[in-house]
Design a protein around this motif. Structure first.
Motif, mmCIF file in Angstrom:
data_model
loop_
_atom_site.group_PDB
_atom_site.id
_atom_site.type_symbol
_atom_site.label_atom_id
_atom_site.label_comp_id
_atom_site.label_asym_id
_atom_site.label_seq_id
_atom_site.Cartn_x
_atom_site.Cartn_y
_atom_site.Cartn_z
ATOM 1 N N ARG A 1 19.838 -21.688 9.138
ATOM 2 C CA ARG A 1 20.201 -22.803 10.014
ATOM 3 C C ARG A 1 21.599 -23.356 9.716
ATOM 4 O O ARG A 1 22.261 -23.913 10.588
ATOM 5 C CB ARG A 1 19.159 -23.913 9.899
ATOM 6 N N ASP A 2 22.047 -23.202 8.458
ATOM 7 C CA ASP A 2 23.365 -23.726 8.093
ATOM 8 C C ASP A 2 24.204 -22.668 7.384
ATOM 9 O O ASP A 2 25.143 -22.987 6.655
ATOM 10 C CB ASP A 2 23.190 -24.945 7.181
ATOM 11 N N ALA A 3 23.847 -21.392 7.592
ATOM 12 C CA ALA A 3 24.491 -20.319 6.835
ATOM 13 C C ALA A 3 25.974 -20.192 7.140
ATOM 14 O O ALA A 3 26.776 -19.853 6.252
ATOM 15 C CB ALA A 3 23.788 -19.000 7.110
ATOM 16 N N VAL A 4 26.373 -20.457 8.362
ATOM 17 C CA VAL A 4 27.780 -20.295 8.724
ATOM 18 C C VAL A 4 28.672 -21.166 7.839
ATOM 19 O O VAL A 4 29.759 -20.759 7.417
ATOM 20 C CB VAL A 4 27.996 -20.633 10.212
ATOM 21 N N HIS A 5 28.202 -22.354 7.509
ATOM 22 C CA HIS A 5 29.015 -23.295 6.733
ATOM 23 C C HIS A 5 28.658 -23.303 5.245
ATOM 24 O O HIS A 5 29.516 -23.650 4.420
ATOM 25 C CB HIS A 5 28.845 -24.712 7.292
ATOM 26 N N ALA A 6 27.421 -22.913 4.909
ATOM 27 C CA ALA A 6 26.968 -23.111 3.527
ATOM 28 C C ALA A 6 26.783 -21.822 2.738
ATOM 29 O O ALA A 6 26.508 -21.878 1.534
ATOM 30 C CB ALA A 6 25.642 -23.889 3.527
ATOM 31 N N ALA A 7 26.894 -20.659 3.358
ATOM 32 C CA ALA A 7 26.644 -19.402 2.649
ATOM 33 C C ALA A 7 27.635 -19.199 1.502
ATOM 34 O O ALA A 7 28.815 -19.543 1.602
ATOM 35 C CB ALA A 7 26.723 -18.237 3.625
ATOM 36 N N THR A 8 27.118 -18.639 0.390
ATOM 37 C CA THR A 8 27.949 -18.315 -0.775
ATOM 38 C C THR A 8 27.639 -16.873 -1.183
ATOM 39 O O THR A 8 26.875 -16.170 -0.526
ATOM 40 C CB THR A 8 27.629 -19.247 -1.960
ATOM 41 N N GLN A 9 28.223 -16.469 -2.306
ATOM 42 C CA GLN A 9 27.966 -15.117 -2.796
ATOM 43 C C GLN A 9 26.520 -14.935 -3.243
ATOM 44 O O GLN A 9 26.068 -13.797 -3.455
ATOM 45 C CB GLN A 9 28.921 -14.768 -3.952
ATOM 46 N N HIS A 10 25.763 -16.032 -3.393
ATOM 47 C CA HIS A 10 24.372 -15.949 -3.841
ATOM 48 C C HIS A 10 23.375 -15.958 -2.679
ATOM 49 O O HIS A 10 22.177 -15.765 -2.897
ATOM 50 C CB HIS A 10 24.048 -17.125 -4.772
ATOM 51 N N THR A 11 23.826 -16.195 -1.463
ATOM 52 C CA THR A 11 22.898 -16.380 -0.349
ATOM 53 C C THR A 11 22.131 -15.100 -0.031
ATOM 54 O O THR A 11 20.904 -15.124 0.150
ATOM 55 C CB THR A 11 23.644 -16.861 0.907
ATOM 56 N N LEU A 12 22.812 -13.969 0.059
ATOM 57 C CA LEU A 12 22.158 -12.729 0.458
ATOM 58 C C LEU A 12 21.035 -12.358 -0.493
ATOM 59 O O LEU A 12 19.906 -12.080 -0.067
ATOM 60 C CB LEU A 12 23.177 -11.595 0.536
ATOM 61 N N THR A 13 21.334 -12.348 -1.804
ATOM 62 C CA THR A 13 20.288 -11.991 -2.769
ATOM 63 C C THR A 13 19.216 -13.065 -2.856
ATOM 64 O O THR A 13 18.078 -12.785 -3.236
ATOM 65 C CB THR A 13 20.896 -11.767 -4.162
ATOM 66 N N GLY A 14 19.554 -14.291 -2.491
ATOM 67 C CA GLY A 14 18.572 -15.375 -2.562
ATOM 68 C C GLY A 14 17.526 -15.315 -1.479
ATOM 69 O O GLY A 14 16.421 -15.832 -1.659
ATOM 70 N N VAL A 15 17.846 -14.677 -0.336
ATOM 71 C CA VAL A 15 16.913 -14.713 0.787
ATOM 72 C C VAL A 15 16.387 -13.336 1.186
ATOM 73 O O VAL A 15 15.456 -13.240 1.989
ATOM 74 C CB VAL A 15 17.563 -15.363 2.026
ATOM 75 N N HIS A 16 16.945 -12.262 0.636
ATOM 76 C CA HIS A 16 16.525 -10.921 1.044
ATOM 77 C C HIS A 16 15.193 -10.578 0.378
ATOM 78 O O HIS A 16 15.049 -10.691 -0.832
ATOM 79 C CB HIS A 16 17.580 -9.894 0.658
ATOM 80 N N ARG A 17 14.218 -10.113 1.194
ATOM 81 C CA ARG A 17 12.882 -9.877 0.649
ATOM 82 C C ARG A 17 12.841 -8.735 -0.363
ATOM 83 O O ARG A 17 11.979 -8.714 -1.248
ATOM 84 C CB ARG A 17 11.880 -9.624 1.772
ATOM 85 N N SER A 18 13.736 -7.769 -0.259
ATOM 86 C CA SER A 18 13.743 -6.675 -1.235
ATOM 87 C C SER A 18 13.936 -7.188 -2.655
ATOM 88 O O SER A 18 13.459 -6.588 -3.627
ATOM 89 C CB SER A 18 14.847 -5.671 -0.903
ATOM 90 N N ILE A 19 14.629 -8.319 -2.788
ATOM 91 C CA ILE A 19 14.951 -8.858 -4.116
ATOM 92 C C ILE A 19 13.726 -9.463 -4.799
ATOM 93 O O ILE A 19 13.740 -9.712 -6.002
ATOM 94 C CB ILE A 19 16.098 -9.890 -4.002
ATOM 95 N N LEU A 20 12.643 -9.698 -4.052
ATOM 96 C CA LEU A 20 11.420 -10.184 -4.689
ATOM 97 C C LEU A 20 11.022 -9.263 -5.834
ATOM 98 O O LEU A 20 10.660 -9.721 -6.930
ATOM 99 C CB LEU A 20 10.276 -10.263 -3.674
ATOM 100 N N ALA A 21 11.063 -7.964 -5.594
ATOM 101 C CA ALA A 21 10.738 -6.998 -6.648
ATOM 102 C C ALA A 21 11.947 -6.679 -7.510
ATOM 103 O O ALA A 21 11.859 -6.619 -8.741
ATOM 104 C CB ALA A 21 10.182 -5.719 -6.027
ATOM 105 N N ASN A 22 13.096 -6.489 -6.861
ATOM 106 C CA ASN A 22 14.284 -6.042 -7.591
ATOM 107 C C ASN A 22 14.738 -7.044 -8.642
ATOM 108 O O ASN A 22 15.231 -6.661 -9.710
ATOM 109 C CB ASN A 22 15.435 -5.784 -6.624
ATOM 110 N N ARG A 23 14.590 -8.345 -8.367
ATOM 111 C CA ARG A 23 15.052 -9.350 -9.335
ATOM 112 C C ARG A 23 14.223 -9.299 -10.611
ATOM 113 O O ARG A 23 14.766 -9.438 -11.718
ATOM 114 C CB ARG A 23 15.028 -10.750 -8.731
ATOM 115 N N LEU A 24 12.917 -9.092 -10.487
ATOM 116 C CA LEU A 24 12.088 -8.980 -11.683
ATOM 117 C C LEU A 24 12.462 -7.727 -12.471
ATOM 118 O O LEU A 24 12.576 -7.776 -13.700
ATOM 119 C CB LEU A 24 10.610 -8.957 -11.309
#
Length: 587
Positions: A154-177
């Motif tokens: 909803r606010d990604a255009v103005h608030a996205a950072t280098q951490h946004t993609l990994t923070g919301v991508h479902r693949s990272i649920l497993a990959n981060r662990l």
């Protein structure tokens, strides 16, 4: 008809076929986070006491009253006001997982839960996470919703950072662990709809059998942050307007959404027994298939029958050997009769003289956890096998008129009670079905009837003697911060020192827990002294039996000055209590 003719023949002669050593998988650790049940012990107590966790939607999620309309077709409105919700989703300790606060702010709470439960399931199995670095541990996580991502969009255009993609991508649920643990086995997030987390268990087992992984974490997670996803679910038509799941009951009118997460640690059975692991239960076999009925989201009796036959053929188990099945059982008018018909055809009517098949659904306790529903049923069945009891399936009074239970040889578990019959081995099945027809069934058996070391239990009288008078025993307590150290002491004290075997606890604290920077040792010769030391440590107070310290830079040095005895008989007490010291002293 018998699922497997060879297995049926051995059963008639009274022999229960052993699990195929190449197929059997041991469950050696369990962790979970459910409303009112943050641990497996609390979850089991909730189940066996017949409680549920359904409440009105909390105000910090959305205004359920403002959105409510009893008409399910009312545009932009919800005809349901209930669910099962976790507390404290905003709470997380990023430093523990070596994550910066800035990055943590962009992480989906589901990622946080998977990290926490990944750590806890290893601790439950007595595995120090650091010892896995570089190993072939697999991680398989089931999840279907991404509410947090939609909040970020909803606010990604103005608030996205280098951490946004990994923070919301479902693949990272497993990959981060996997990244946090430093492991190199398969790592994937699974989405097969509502069957996702049980399919994750199936995929983990297959990975172990193929030798891709030496051990695996299988998990599932589900959170409901947005009213949007509840509106979408309600318009689909499957949700209960009165906030109850009436599984197999005449009042069945839909499911209740639920939140939670769970993880299990899996190893090949032979490897688990060789390592002396505490085996909670055994996965004898599993199967997946796909099949829909008259529409994309209508279940298929034929597909479910084929699934069950495949799972029990793989497990080498016949219908009469199965005592309990944890249903998918959402409490829908259409899905429940289809599931019952398939169960009756494969496991019910072919039972011969065996008692009816007992069935139940955890969704009556904590709602439908959607992507995490399958592993929730799996954990319930595993704990039931472990304890030899089956908890009640709630909200059942009269059978659904479209489910002829007697004819199908099925019976709903209405009260918590002992495992049915006098079986040679307790066997349970777990079902989970995705709305698009992705089906999964897992066959579980009780653990081999040995203690966790595979040796006879210690003599009770000797244990009783050690409980009253002990050699000096150290209990090591550690934490990343001083506050964490005190909290660990408080948790250990809450277990009740008097009912624990101090030497065993000391061994576990020393060998199966990570030792963090802030450390303390509580020493005592009697349980009462251990309890007093823990209480003092938890309160941050000094005590004669407690030594505190912080790990610093450099190596540990020990100096023996060689100045002789300071008193007569010095060291004789240690010689009498510890054979290793006595041998070194004599040498």
């Amino acid at each position: 008809m018998a699922v497997n003719d060879n297995a049926a023949a051995t059963s008639r002669h009274g022999h229960f076929p052993d699990p195929d050593p190449d197929d059997a998988i041991a469950v050696v650790g369990v962790a979970c986070r459910y409303p009112q049940a943050p641990t497996p012990a609390a979850f089991w107590e909730l189940l066996r006491s017949g409680r549920h966790t359904v409440t009105k939607v909390p105000a910090d999620r959305w205004d359920a009253d403002a959105l409510y309309d009893p008409d399910p077709a009312a545009p932009g409105r919800l005809h349901v006001r209930h669910g099962s919700f976790l507390d404290g989703l905003d709470l997380f300790d990023p430093a523990f997982f070596r994550i910066s606060p800035r990055e943590a702010a962009f992480m989906d709470p589901q990622q946080r839960l998977v990290l926490e439960l990944g750590w806890e399931v290893l601790e439950d199995a007595g595995v120090v996470p650091a010892t896995l670095r570089g190993s072939r541990l697999g991680v398989f996580v089931g999840s279907i919703w991404d509410d947090y991502a939609h909040l970020v969009y909803r606010d990604a255009v103005h608030a996205a950072t280098q951490h946004t993609l990994t923070g919301v991508h479902r693949s990272i649920l497993a990959n981060r662990l996997s990244y946090f643990l430093g492991v190199h086995g398969p790592s994937m997030t699974v989405d097969t709809g509502q069957s996702s987390s049980l399919v994750a268990v199936h995929l983990a087992c297959e990975s172990l059998r193929r030798g891709e992984a030496d051990a695996a974490v299988a998990a599932g997670v589900n959170v409901s942050l947005l009213c949007d996803t509840s509106v979408i679910s309600a318009k689909w038509g499957g949700m209960s307007p009165d906030g109850r799941s009436y599984t197999f009951d005449a009042r069945a009118n839909g499911y209740v959404r639920g939140e939670g997460a769970a993880a299990v640690l899996l190893k090949p059975l032979a490897a688990a027994l060789a390592a002396g692991d505490d085996v909670i239960c055994v996965i004898r076999g599993s199967a997946v298939n796909t099949g829909a009925g008259s529409s994309l989201t209508t279940p298929s009796v034929r597909a479910q029958e084929d699934l069950l036959r495949a799972a029990y053929r793989r497990a080498r188990v016949t219908p009469e050997q199965v005592q309990y099945v944890e249903l998918h059982g959402p409490g829908t008018p259409l899905g429940d009769p289809i599931e019952a018909a398939a169960l009756g055809a494969v496991l019910g009517t072919p039972r011969g003289d065996a008692p009816p098949l007992v069935v139940g659904s955890v969704k009556t306790n904590i709602g439908h956890l959607e992507g995490a529903a399958g592993i929730t049923g799996f954990v319930k069945a595993a704990l039931a096998l472990r304890h030899g009891e089956i908890p009640a399936s709630l909200n059942y009074a009269a059978p659904n008129p479209h489910i002829p239970l007697e004819q199908l040889r099925l019976t709903v578990q209405q009260d918590t009670g002992p495992w049915p019959g006098d079986a040679e081995q307790r066997i349970a099945g777990v079902s989970s079905f995705g709305m698009g027809g992705a089906n999964c069934h897992v066959v579980l058996a009780e653990a081999p009837r040995l203690d966790k070391q595979g040796i006879p239990a210690p003599d009770a009288s000797a244990d009783g003697e050690s409980a009253t008078r002990l050699p000096a025993i150290p209990w090591i307590v550690t934490g990343r911060t001083p506050e964490a150290l005190r909290e660990q002491a408080a948790k250990l004290s809450a277990f009740g020192v008097d009912v624990m075997r101090p030497a065993d606890v000391a061994w576990s604290l020393a060998t199966s827990r990570t030792h963090f920077e802030h450390r303390a040792v509580v020493t005592a010769t009697e349980p009462g002294e251990l309890g007093a030391g823990l209480e003092a440590l938890a309160a941050g107070m000094p005590a004669p039996s407690v030594v505190r310290g912080v790990v610093g830079e450099g190596a540990l040095g020990v100096v023996f000055t060689g100045q002789g005895t300071q008193r007569v008989g010095m060291g004789l007490g240690l010689c009498g209590a510890f054979p290793v010291f006595a041998e070194a002293f004599a040498a």
